[in-house]
Design an enzyme around this catalytic site. Structure first.
Site, PDB file in Angstrom:
ATOM      1  N   GLY A  89       0.709  -1.165  -0.046  1.00  0.00           N
ATOM      2  CA  GLY A  89       0.056  -0.018   0.174  1.00  0.00           C
ATOM      3  C   GLY A  89       0.778   1.151  -0.013  1.00  0.00           C
ATOM      4  O   GLY A  89       1.956   1.254  -0.033  1.00  0.00           O
ATOM      5  N   ALA A 160       8.657   6.131   7.441  1.00  0.00           N
ATOM      6  CA  ALA A 160       7.642   5.883   6.412  1.00  0.00           C
ATOM      7  C   ALA A 160       7.208   4.199   6.630  1.00  0.00           C
ATOM      8  O   ALA A 160       8.325   3.503   6.840  1.00  0.00           O
ATOM      9  CB  ALA A 160       8.187   5.849   4.917  1.00  0.00           C
ATOM     10  N   PHE A 174       8.568  -1.196   7.412  1.00  0.00           N
ATOM     11  CA  PHE A 174       8.835   0.322   7.639  1.00  0.00           C
ATOM     12  C   PHE A 174      10.440   0.638   7.124  1.00  0.00           C
ATOM     13  O   PHE A 174      11.149   0.068   6.950  1.00  0.00           O
ATOM     14  CB  PHE A 174       8.613   0.507   9.417  1.00  0.00           C
ATOM     15  N   CYS A 191       5.668   9.812  -0.296  1.00  0.00           N
ATOM     16  CA  CYS A 191       4.345   9.412   0.011  1.00  0.00           C
ATOM     17  C   CYS A 191       2.984  10.193  -0.551  1.00  0.00           C
ATOM     18  O   CYS A 191       2.005   9.881   0.014  1.00  0.00           O
ATOM     19  CB  CYS A 191       4.255   9.047   1.665  1.00  0.00           C
TER      20      CYS A 191
END
Length: 235
Positions: A89, A160, A174, A191
């Site tokens: 995602g 992130a 991560f 992002c």
């Protein structure tokens, strides 16, 4: 419920090779879950946590916008960087030397079946780690990851996150900026979020370099506590 997690430290490893390795472990775990269900077996499913640094690379999540990559293929080559569209995602992000990346491949049936809770615990692991360095890190409402000074004009992202899950088995994870070259973030809209900066632990502490292995040790300690896991270190 198997709460043992094999921690595998991959060192500095090519992104595509690591992705392929994740996919292999992910598929093996899914296949075991399916076989358990079909054949009424009770074989425990494994859990892994891959820790790695990557050479310069940009990755775009399945819901991401390619326009958030601001440089051409030729410019990427000049910057010694690669680019991949991947199946996690989230939007576009950067990985590179000085960044600590973790890929938990967990069967959440061994822990809890709640993706929201899973992401919040990964964030909490980073928040607690940064607190050990005197930083007050926090979440930004509606935005996955870990930030500093969220409610100010100087909000900046330090970690992130992006995951994929199927039948409660997770992959991806991560990326915590420890000694990252922040110039590489100028080539993307990180992002897909405009108007917010990116930072790194060494920058926040005003030092040239932070011991990456020390940061990893702290992260793993908090991961163990938060997930009530038993860590097993595998070469």
């Amino acid at each position: 419920m198997n709460k043992a997690v094999e921690v595998r430290n991959l060192g500095r490893k090519d992104y595509k090779d690591t992705w392929d390795y994740q996919e292999k472990l992910f598929k093996e775990t899914l296949d075991l879950k399916i076989r358990n269900r079909r054949e009424a077996l009770d074989s425990p499913t494994p859990n892994y946590l891959l820790m790695v640094e990557h050479p310069h690379v940009y990755t775009l999540g399945k819901s991401g916008d390619l326009e958030n990559l601001l440089v051409s293929e030729a410019e990427l080559k000049r910057k010694d960087a690669t680019f991949y569209k991947i199946n996690r995602g989230g939007d576009i992000t950067y990985h590179g030397p000085g960044q600590l990346v973790g890929y938990p491949i967990l069967d959440l049936d061994n822990f809890f079946t709640d993706i929201h809770k899973y992401l919040r615990l990964l964030e909490e692991m980073v928040i607690l780690t940064l607190a050990e360095y005197g930083l007050k890190a926090e979440r930004s409402p509606g935005e996955t990851g870990v930030w500093l000074d969220v409610e100010t004009p100087f909000a900046r992202k330090i970690c992130a996150m992006g995951v994929r899950a199927s039948r409660w088995v997770t992959m991806h994870g991560f990326a915590l900026n420890v000694n990252a070259d922040l110039g590489y973030f100028d080539n993307i809209i990180p992002c897909g979020i405009k108007g917010k900066a990116v930072t790194s632990l060494n920058v926040e502490l005003g030092v040239k370099e932070v011991d990456l292995s020390e940061v990893q040790e702290k992260l793993l300690k908090h991961f163990k506590d938060l997930f009530e896991a038993e860590l097993k270190f595998v070469d």
